[in-house]
Design a protein around this motif. Sequence first.
Motif, PDB file in Angstrom:
ATOM      1  N   HIS A 249       0.831  -1.210   0.000  1.00 56.88           N
ATOM      2  CA  HIS A 249       0.000   0.000   0.000  1.00 56.88           C
ATOM      3  C   HIS A 249       0.860   1.252   0.000  1.00 56.88           C
ATOM      4  N   PHE A 250       0.605   2.149  -0.923  1.00 58.46           N
ATOM      5  CA  PHE A 250       1.145   3.501  -0.884  1.00 58.46           C
ATOM      6  C   PHE A 250      -0.033   4.444  -1.103  1.00 58.46           C
ATOM      7  N   THR A 253      -0.546   5.546  -4.941  1.00 51.19           N
ATOM      8  CA  THR A 253      -0.757   4.594  -6.044  1.00 51.19           C
ATOM      9  C   THR A 253      -1.878   3.622  -5.659  1.00 51.19           C
ATOM     10  N   GLU A 254      -2.586   3.170  -6.681  1.00 47.11           N
ATOM     11  CA  GLU A 254      -3.655   2.193  -6.438  1.00 47.11           C
ATOM     12  C   GLU A 254      -3.920   1.423  -7.722  1.00 47.11           C
ATOM     13  N   SER A 256      -1.011  -0.869  -5.503  1.00 50.38           N
ATOM     14  CA  SER A 256       0.422  -0.676  -5.243  1.00 50.38           C
ATOM     15  C   SER A 256       1.108  -2.021  -5.061  1.00 50.38           C
ATOM     16  N   CYS A 285       6.021   0.569  -6.037  1.00 47.24           N
ATOM     17  CA  CYS A 285       5.461   1.027  -7.307  1.00 47.24           C
ATOM     18  C   CYS A 285       3.940   0.893  -7.302  1.00 47.24           C
ATOM     19  N   GLY A 286       3.327   1.326  -8.363  1.00 41.81           N
ATOM     20  CA  GLY A 286       1.877   1.174  -8.472  1.00 41.81           C
ATOM     21  C   GLY A 286       1.323   2.044  -9.579  1.00 41.81           C
TER      22      GLY A 286
END
Length: 339
Positions: A249-250, A253-254, A256, A285-286
Amino acid sequence: MKEQLEKIKLSFSDELESACLEKDINDIRIKYLGKKGEITNILKQMGKMEPEERPIIGKVANEVRNFISQNIELKLHKVREDALNKRLIEEKLDVTLPGKRINLGHKHPLSTVLDEIKQIFIGMGFSIADGPEIESDYYNFESLNMPKNHPARDTQDTFYINDNTVLRTQTSSVQIRTMQSQKPPIRIISPGRVYRSDAVDSTHSPLFHQIEGLVVDKGITFSDLKGTLQIFIEELYGKDSVIRFRPHHFPYTEPSAEVDVQCFSCNGKGCRICKNEGFIEILGCGMVHPKVLKNCNIDPEIYSGFAFGVGLERLAMRRYNIDDMRLFYENDVRFLNQF
Ligand code: DAH
């Protein structure tokens, strides 16, 4: 008078003998031949002499005067020659001696790896973007979907300059700056220094380097992200490199993911370096979060993008089998010479 002249001749010879500087010789010249000199004194007394004595004494006086001036010239010549010889010996240069070796420096291992990474991405059509290291809270957090009090802020111990200004904790801030100043299609990487208030140990430093990546265009999908990173890792570490994507999870980003690369030390079997995981995490990343695109006036209904962030030190440590990050910053030549 004649005896006096003989005495003058003798004392002149003694003095000249012991003189070794040009200045001393000139002083002697003045003492004997000058206007108030010894010979001139004698000549001045000629008037008082018997007329028949005059030519005799005159002749001797002339002889002594010539003797003095000739010897002074000879001595001057010799002193000058000696001085020249002395200088020639002192200033002698042996052109056959071996030269002094000048040690040439070379690129720092972090720069070497970074240059390689840049070349890999430039080869895939990316360009290089830059952003400030002293950054506003807005670019470092807020615009990346991390409002004040967002828990994700706690994972990055931030150096605050004041309430609204930080030393950037991540190069992700350059994503926003780029999307605000360029229209899609966007394809950039942005390498640079980042800062976190971490204690120094073998894997942490308050200053380290990240490389951010961002691609925004119509129809960009997660498989573009996977393919790009796969090529990147293969180019950097070799065609047989094994990587894996793990959901993560970030806020910006979705969906991620984190990317792990198979441990260089045990080849996946599990060891001390990979903490028995067999893999080492190298990047996050994502797909760029729709809210982040909107923050930059890019319509998420039309455009999509992917982003990634990777630690340069980690990549370089794996690349050169270095197990202590501090070595990069100590600049011990015994370490640097190995690259
Ligand atoms: N900013 C993250 C960090 O400092 C790394 C990162 C993760 C960058 C995901 C990204 C991303 O662009 O999409 O740990």
